[in-house]
Design a protein around this motif. Structure first.
Motif, PDB file in Angstrom:
ATOM      1  N   SER A 265       3.385 -15.086   8.786  1.00 32.58           N
ATOM      2  CA  SER A 265       3.379 -15.608   7.423  1.00 32.58           C
ATOM      3  C   SER A 265       2.056 -15.286   6.728  1.00 32.58           C
ATOM      4  CB  SER A 265       3.613 -17.117   7.423  1.00 32.58           C
ATOM      5  OG  SER A 265       2.574 -17.785   8.107  1.00 32.58           O
ATOM      6  N   VAL A 266       2.163 -14.990   5.446  1.00 32.62           N
ATOM      7  CA  VAL A 266       0.997 -14.700   4.613  1.00 32.62           C
ATOM      8  C   VAL A 266       1.127 -15.521   3.340  1.00 32.62           C
ATOM      9  CG1 VAL A 266      -0.326 -12.928   3.400  1.00 32.62           C
ATOM     10  CG2 VAL A 266       0.868 -12.354   5.520  1.00 32.62           C
ATOM     11  N   SER A 267       0.074 -16.273   3.009  1.00 28.99           N
ATOM     12  CA  SER A 267       0.115 -17.111   1.818  1.00 28.99           C
ATOM     13  C   SER A 267      -0.520 -16.389   0.638  1.00 28.99           C
ATOM     14  CB  SER A 267      -0.621 -18.424   2.072  1.00 28.99           C
ATOM     15  OG  SER A 267      -2.011 -18.191   2.249  1.00 28.99           O
TER      16      SER A 267
ATOM     17  N   GLN B 150      -4.290 -16.364   0.846  1.00 26.91           N
ATOM     18  CA  GLN B 150      -4.855 -15.335   1.712  1.00 26.91           C
ATOM     19  C   GLN B 150      -4.894 -13.979   1.008  1.00 26.91           C
ATOM     20  OE1 GLN B 150      -2.195 -15.962   5.097  1.00 26.91           O
ATOM     21  NE2 GLN B 150      -3.900 -16.784   6.287  1.00 26.91           N
TER      22      GLN B 150
ATOM     23  N   GLN C 250       0.092 -12.610  13.643  1.00 26.39           N
ATOM     24  CA  GLN C 250      -0.365 -13.751  12.844  1.00 26.39           C
ATOM     25  C   GLN C 250      -1.850 -14.003  13.056  1.00 26.39           C
ATOM     26  OE1 GLN C 250       1.715 -15.961  10.639  1.00 26.39           O
ATOM     27  NE2 GLN C 250      -0.425 -15.957  10.024  1.00 26.39           N
TER      28      GLN C 250
ATOM     29  N   SER D  32       1.570 -22.559  -2.280  1.00 29.22           N
ATOM     30  CA  SER D  32       1.421 -22.579  -0.823  1.00 29.22           C
ATOM     31  C   SER D  32       2.608 -21.995  -0.079  1.00 29.22           C
ATOM     32  CB  SER D  32       1.196 -24.021  -0.345  1.00 29.22           C
ATOM     33  OG  SER D  32       2.284 -24.851  -0.732  1.00 29.22           O
TER      34      SER D  32
ATOM     35  N   ASN E 100      -4.773 -13.852  10.169  1.00 32.00           N
ATOM     36  CA  ASN E 100      -5.681 -14.971   9.934  1.00 32.00           C
ATOM     37  C   ASN E 100      -7.144 -14.546  10.114  1.00 32.00           C
ATOM     38  OD1 ASN E 100      -3.438 -16.580   9.532  1.00 32.00           O
ATOM     39  ND2 ASN E 100      -3.466 -17.446  11.594  1.00 32.00           N
TER      40      ASN E 100
ATOM     41  N   PRO F 111       4.650 -19.537   1.805  1.00 28.58           N
ATOM     42  CA  PRO F 111       4.241 -18.286   2.461  1.00 28.58           C
ATOM     43  C   PRO F 111       5.340 -17.226   2.399  1.00 28.58           C
ATOM     44  CG  PRO F 111       4.971 -19.849   4.112  1.00 28.58           C
ATOM     45  CD  PRO F 111       5.097 -20.549   2.785  1.00 28.58           C
ATOM     46  N   TRP F 112       4.889 -15.979   2.507  1.00 30.18           N
ATOM     47  CA  TRP F 112       5.818 -14.862   2.692  1.00 30.18           C
ATOM     48  C   TRP F 112       5.825 -14.522   4.177  1.00 30.18           C
ATOM     49  CZ3 TRP F 112       2.347 -14.238  -1.603  1.00 30.18           C
ATOM     50  CH2 TRP F 112       2.974 -14.339  -2.851  1.00 30.18           C
ATOM     51  N   THR F 113       6.961 -14.162   4.689  1.00 29.21           N
ATOM     52  CA  THR F 113       7.062 -13.812   6.105  1.00 29.21           C
ATOM     53  C   THR F 113       7.243 -12.305   6.265  1.00 29.21           C
ATOM     54  OG1 THR F 113       9.452 -14.207   6.084  1.00 29.21           O
ATOM     55  CG2 THR F 113       8.024 -16.047   6.733  1.00 29.21           C
TER      56      THR F 113
END
Length: 292
Positions: A136-138, A141, A4, A127, A8, A129-131
């Protein structure tokens, strides 16, 4: 979690790299350190903010803000730096002029919009997110990384595959020789200012989208980070700026996650100092040959 933090950092580093691309292009071709560059970063975020408040989708607000800041950069370059280039003023002159202009522009923006944090409208980007493997990735992003990749590729193609890019590289190598070869150096300088300002503006919108926090002085801190990126990557090196931006972003995220967020901002400047001590040309910089 390690994955994560890396994600980020990669997202933030992508925006850092995009900002540094325009910075290094402006420095490499025009040969000046233009401190108003950070203002374009902040201005674009506000332009996109007000566009989205009026109902414009992000797909329109982002390019509109980038184009607007590109045009602002052309005007600022003409008003502040064209005269200095004409009289061949020393580099310190451009530094001092743009420093004064930066203070004026930031103060004007603060008086106009206030110093409080502003945020994009709720629901501008999905908003949810995918896991993946616990990380998690939004969608925001993914949009940031995709936009940076597209703009970086576009810049490389511009410089390597077009006559305008050839003229820019010629101007960076030797301005006098470029003019003798029939290149309209004034037009090319304006185009460099536009592209650099647009890249800074796009980075401003993307960073504002990532953190959803817009303030007048957000470009000031980014300018300092931009210095760290271009020195670490090598002055004038496009690929070096990309790699250095990503590296600083990931290291900042790891520092915030595993040490303390207090020290996050110090990472880039620690790398800057170490680079100047150990390899002043940067990781990918090359010494330029001087001919008598």
């Amino acid at each position: 979690m390690l994955l994560q933090q890396i994600i980020n950092g990669f997202v933030a580093g992508s925006a850092f790299a995009l900002f540094a691309l325009g910075f290094t292009l402006m420095f490499g071709v025009l040969g000046v350190v233009n401190l108003t560059y950070g203002f374009y970063f902040s201005a674009a975020a506000y332009i996109a903010l007000f566009a989205t408040i009026k109902g414009a989708p992000l797909a329109i607000a982002l390019p509109a803000a980038a184009i607007a800041t590109g045009l602002i950069a052309v005007v600022v370059d003409f008003l502040l730096l064209s005269r200095l280039r004409k009289v061949r003023a020393p580099e310190l002159a451009s530094l001092m002029v743009t420093l004064g202009a930066t203070l004026f522009l930031y103060s004007g923006m603060t008086a106009l919009f206030g110093s409080e944090i502003r945020r994009f409208p709720i629901g501008l980007v999905d908003s949810a997110p995918w896991t993946f493997q616990g990380a998690s990735v939004s969608l925001a992003q993914i949009l940031i990384v995709g936009t940076v990749a597209a703009l970086a590729l576009g810049l490389v193609l511009l410089l390597r595959m077009t006559r305008t890019g050839l003229a820019m590289r010629a101007l960076a190598e030797n301005p006098d020789a470029a003019e003798l070869m029939g290149i309209d150096t004034r037009a090319i300088m304006s185009q460099v200012s536009f592209v650099s300002g647009a890249l800074a503006g796009a980075a401003g919108v993307l960073i504002a989208l990532e953190y959803n926090a817009i303030t007048p002085y957000m470009g000031e801190a980014m300018t300092l980070k931009g210095f760290a990126v271009i020195i670490l990557g090598g002055l004038g090196d496009i690929g070096g700026a990309l790699i250095a931006g990503l590296l600083i972003g990931v290291l900042e995220a790891l520092t915030a996650g595993y040490v303390s967020s207090v020290y996050k901002e110090a990472v880039g400047f620690l790398l800057l100092v170490l680079t100047l001590w150990i390899r002043p040309l940067g990781l990918f910089g090359r010494p330029s040959a001087r001919r008598a």
